[in-house]
Design a protein around this motif. Structure first.
Motif, mmCIF file in Angstrom:
data_model
loop_
_atom_site.group_PDB
_atom_site.id
_atom_site.type_symbol
_atom_site.label_atom_id
_atom_site.label_comp_id
_atom_site.label_asym_id
_atom_site.label_seq_id
_atom_site.Cartn_x
_atom_site.Cartn_y
_atom_site.Cartn_z
ATOM 1 N N SER A 64 0.946 -1.337 -0.085
ATOM 2 C CA SER A 64 -0.039 0.092 -0.022
ATOM 3 C C SER A 64 0.837 1.385 0.037
ATOM 4 N N LEU A 65 2.213 1.102 0.236
ATOM 5 C CA LEU A 65 3.068 2.327 0.223
ATOM 6 C C LEU A 65 3.083 2.926 -1.302
ATOM 7 N N PRO A 66 3.202 4.272 -1.525
ATOM 8 C CA PRO A 66 3.231 4.812 -2.710
ATOM 9 C C PRO A 66 4.675 4.390 -3.265
ATOM 10 N N HIS A 67 4.819 3.948 -4.299
ATOM 11 C CA HIS A 67 6.220 3.557 -4.944
ATOM 12 C C HIS A 67 6.351 4.650 -6.221
ATOM 13 N N VAL A 102 2.894 6.021 8.535
ATOM 14 C CA VAL A 102 3.840 6.457 9.712
ATOM 15 C C VAL A 102 2.779 6.418 11.215
ATOM 16 N N ASP A 103 1.741 7.023 11.038
ATOM 17 C CA ASP A 103 1.052 6.718 12.300
ATOM 18 C C ASP A 103 0.662 5.486 12.496
ATOM 19 N N TRP A 104 0.404 4.443 11.662
ATOM 20 C CA TRP A 104 0.515 2.987 11.741
ATOM 21 C C TRP A 104 1.641 2.653 12.257
ATOM 22 N N LEU A 105 2.776 2.849 11.845
ATOM 23 C CA LEU A 105 3.951 2.514 12.392
ATOM 24 C C LEU A 105 4.390 3.046 13.965
ATOM 25 N N SER A 113 -4.774 -1.051 3.390
ATOM 26 C CA SER A 113 -4.941 -2.269 4.235
ATOM 27 C C SER A 113 -3.589 -2.690 4.681
ATOM 28 N N LEU A 114 -3.358 -2.245 6.245
ATOM 29 C CA LEU A 114 -2.013 -2.600 6.794
ATOM 30 C C LEU A 114 -2.149 -3.910 7.665
ATOM 31 N N PRO A 115 -0.895 -4.548 7.956
ATOM 32 C CA PRO A 115 -0.876 -5.936 8.605
ATOM 33 C C PRO A 115 -0.918 -5.745 9.929
ATOM 34 N N VAL A 116 -1.133 -6.783 10.568
ATOM 35 C CA VAL A 116 -1.109 -6.724 12.181
ATOM 36 C C VAL A 116 0.645 -7.120 12.544
ATOM 37 N N PHE A 163 9.355 -3.068 8.532
ATOM 38 C CA PHE A 163 8.391 -2.200 7.988
ATOM 39 C C PHE A 163 9.048 -0.589 8.343
ATOM 40 N N SER A 164 9.725 -0.515 9.331
ATOM 41 C CA SER A 164 10.387 0.883 9.549
ATOM 42 C C SER A 164 11.401 1.114 8.454
#
Length: 205
Positions: free
Chosen positions: A78-81, A112-115, A161-164, A174-175
């Motif tokens: 889902s990250l912009p490439h 970043v908020d998710w991270l 859609s971000l993983p647990v 992920f960082s």
């Protein structure tokens, strides 16, 4: 003698009108920059510079440690490439560029908020993610204001859609992934903003 005076006055008046006409043509043909828009572009660039510095702090790894983690397969689809050619930068359109910039900034803020939350859940420092989120918000607000300035619609980014995440190593991977893509975004953003400044004929500082 009177006729000579009239001719002299008429000639003088005509020359005066021609001079005024020439000045008007020059001033009307010279592009005038939008002061408000130029100021916003000027405010966006420091935000991008701050994000460039913060992107390196999202993982706090040494170069040797980074090599091992970078080798791990990326999983955040889902990250912009961002992949743009030199031709892209030579044919930028104001509305499209600002809209794309806004969507990218919003997407990175969501990631970043998710991270930040993921780091807190595995007891890792989340300060760098929090700082990056703050500057992404400020950048987004400036882009939003710029879109309103040119009467363009502000696009709404899709929810990723971000993983647990359950382990510190996963958070670290992920960082690194977010860090690498954020650096690409910052480089692209700065080139876009510099190009928009030239297109808008903003004064150089």
């Amino acid at each position: 003698m009177a006729d000579d005076s009239v001719i002299h006055d008429s000639t003088h008046c005509l020359l005066h009108l021609l001079l005024l006409t020439e000045l008007f043509v020059h001033s009307s043909s010279r592009p005038v920059h939008n002061v408000s828009l130029c100021n916003m572009f000027g405010s966006m660039i420091p935000q991008v510079d701050m994000l460039t510095n913060l992107s390196k702090k999202l993982h706090d790894l040494t170069d040797d440690e980074l090599i091992n983690v970078v080798a791990v397969e990326n999983r955040l689809s889902s990250l912009p490439h961002i992949q743009h050619t030199a031709a892209h930068f030579s044919s930028l359109k104001m509305n499209e560029s600002l809209s794309q910039l806004y969507l990218y900034a919003q997407s990175f803020k969501l990631h970043v908020d998710w991270l930040k939350t993921a780091k807190e859940n595995v007891s890792l420092s989340s300060q760098s993610a929090e700082d990056a989120s703050t500057h992404l918000l400020q950048l987004s607000n400036l882009i939003n204001a710029s879109l309103h300035q040119i009467n363009a619609e502000v696009p709404q980014p899709p929810s990723p859609s971000l993983p647990v995440v359950s382990t510190a190593f996963d958070v670290l991977k992920f960082s690194v992934e977010i860090s690498e893509q954020l650096k690409v975004f910052c480089n692209w953003s700065k080139r876009v903003l510099r190009s928009l400044q030239r297109v808008s004929r903003c004064p150089k500082h």
